[in-house]
Scaffold this motif. Sequence first.
Motif, PDB file in Angstrom:
ATOM      1  N   ARG A  49       2.760   3.519  -8.456  1.00 44.82           N
ATOM      2  CA  ARG A  49       1.377   3.294  -8.045  1.00 44.82           C
ATOM      3  C   ARG A  49       0.750   2.133  -8.809  1.00 44.82           C
ATOM      4  N   TYR A  79       0.817  -1.211   0.000  1.00 39.96           N
ATOM      5  CA  TYR A  79       0.000   0.000   0.000  1.00 39.96           C
ATOM      6  C   TYR A  79       0.856   1.269   0.000  1.00 39.96           C
ATOM      7  N   TRP A  86      -8.128   0.044   4.136  1.00 37.97           N
ATOM      8  CA  TRP A  86      -7.370   1.072   3.412  1.00 37.97           C
ATOM      9  C   TRP A  86      -7.734   1.108   1.930  1.00 37.97           C
ATOM     10  N   ALA A  87      -8.324   0.026   1.419  1.00 35.45           N
ATOM     11  CA  ALA A  87      -8.719   0.004   0.006  1.00 35.45           C
ATOM     12  C   ALA A  87      -9.689   1.147  -0.292  1.00 35.45           C
ATOM     13  N   ASP A  88     -10.555   1.464   0.644  1.00 33.47           N
ATOM     14  CA  ASP A  88     -11.488   2.576   0.455  1.00 33.47           C
ATOM     15  C   ASP A  88     -10.737   3.901   0.362  1.00 33.47           C
ATOM     16  N   VAL A  89      -9.724   4.057   1.199  1.00 35.44           N
ATOM     17  CA  VAL A  89      -8.969   5.315   1.256  1.00 35.44           C
ATOM     18  C   VAL A  89      -8.231   5.583  -0.053  1.00 35.44           C
ATOM     19  N   VAL A  90      -7.653   4.525  -0.627  1.00 32.72           N
ATOM     20  CA  VAL A  90      -6.865   4.702  -1.863  1.00 32.72           C
ATOM     21  C   VAL A  90      -7.689   4.402  -3.112  1.00 32.72           C
ATOM     22  N   LYS A  91      -9.008   4.233  -2.905  1.00 28.63           N
ATOM     23  CA  LYS A  91      -9.936   3.983  -4.029  1.00 28.63           C
ATOM     24  C   LYS A  91      -9.529   2.750  -4.844  1.00 28.63           C
ATOM     25  N   PHE A  92      -9.321   1.666  -4.123  1.00 26.09           N
ATOM     26  CA  PHE A  92      -8.994   0.377  -4.729  1.00 26.09           C
ATOM     27  C   PHE A  92     -10.198  -0.533  -4.518  1.00 26.09           C
ATOM     28  N   SER A  93     -10.956  -0.759  -5.559  1.00 22.80           N
ATOM     29  CA  SER A  93     -12.185  -1.541  -5.437  1.00 22.80           C
ATOM     30  C   SER A  93     -11.898  -3.011  -5.120  1.00 22.80           C
ATOM     31  N   ARG A 112      -0.655  -1.438  -7.206  1.00 18.08           N
ATOM     32  CA  ARG A 112      -2.001  -1.952  -7.429  1.00 18.08           C
ATOM     33  C   ARG A 112      -1.962  -3.362  -8.021  1.00 18.08           C
TER      34      ARG A 112
END
Length: 202
Positions: free
Chosen positions: A122, A109, A164-171, A126
């Motif tokens: 980045r 992350y 943390w997926a929500d924070v970094v916009k990782f669906s 991902r």
Amino acid sequence: MKLYFSPGACSLSPHIVLLETGLPFSTERVDLGKKRTAGGADFRSINPNGYVPALELENGTVLTEGPAIVQYLADLAPQTGLLPAVGQVERYQALGWLNYISTELHKNYSPLFKPDASDDMRANARKMLALRFSHVASHLEGRDFLAGSQFGVADAYLFTVLGWADVVKFSLADWPQLQVFRERIGARPAVQAALRAEGLLK
């Protein structure tokens, strides 16, 4: 005991575990940007690395690194089953997951949280996270928890990192097992209490 935390950071994992154990403790928030505690102390005098979590024991000893802290807490409350006993193979399976989450998920992350990370960094982060998420999701197929038949310390850590997926916009849409896991763990009273205490839940 006192837990030094920052809302939603990896300190959420030991915060959850502390509440699961029922052990008495207090908390103090840390401003990670300024490296100051809510009480005004230089946090680096508590943890020279400058990051959370840090757990200050009654005798003044300070433990750092989340995976080590949750093992210590689980061993203080063996009746909870948060970590199987020494010598049981299930214990080392749980420790294996703690290490996997720390090295393969948590660290991947990092570029997504750094504003100066390049687009290539980045994109690679991902890609690596997707591979690791697929592995964890496959393991959770038909299971409620990472290791054993009940909630444990590795589950608290995975729940934290998945958040943390929500924070970094990782669906997480490609991994329904991870979504179900988040919902299941997130419904636990101790998890709800930790989120509420950190201002992450109304």
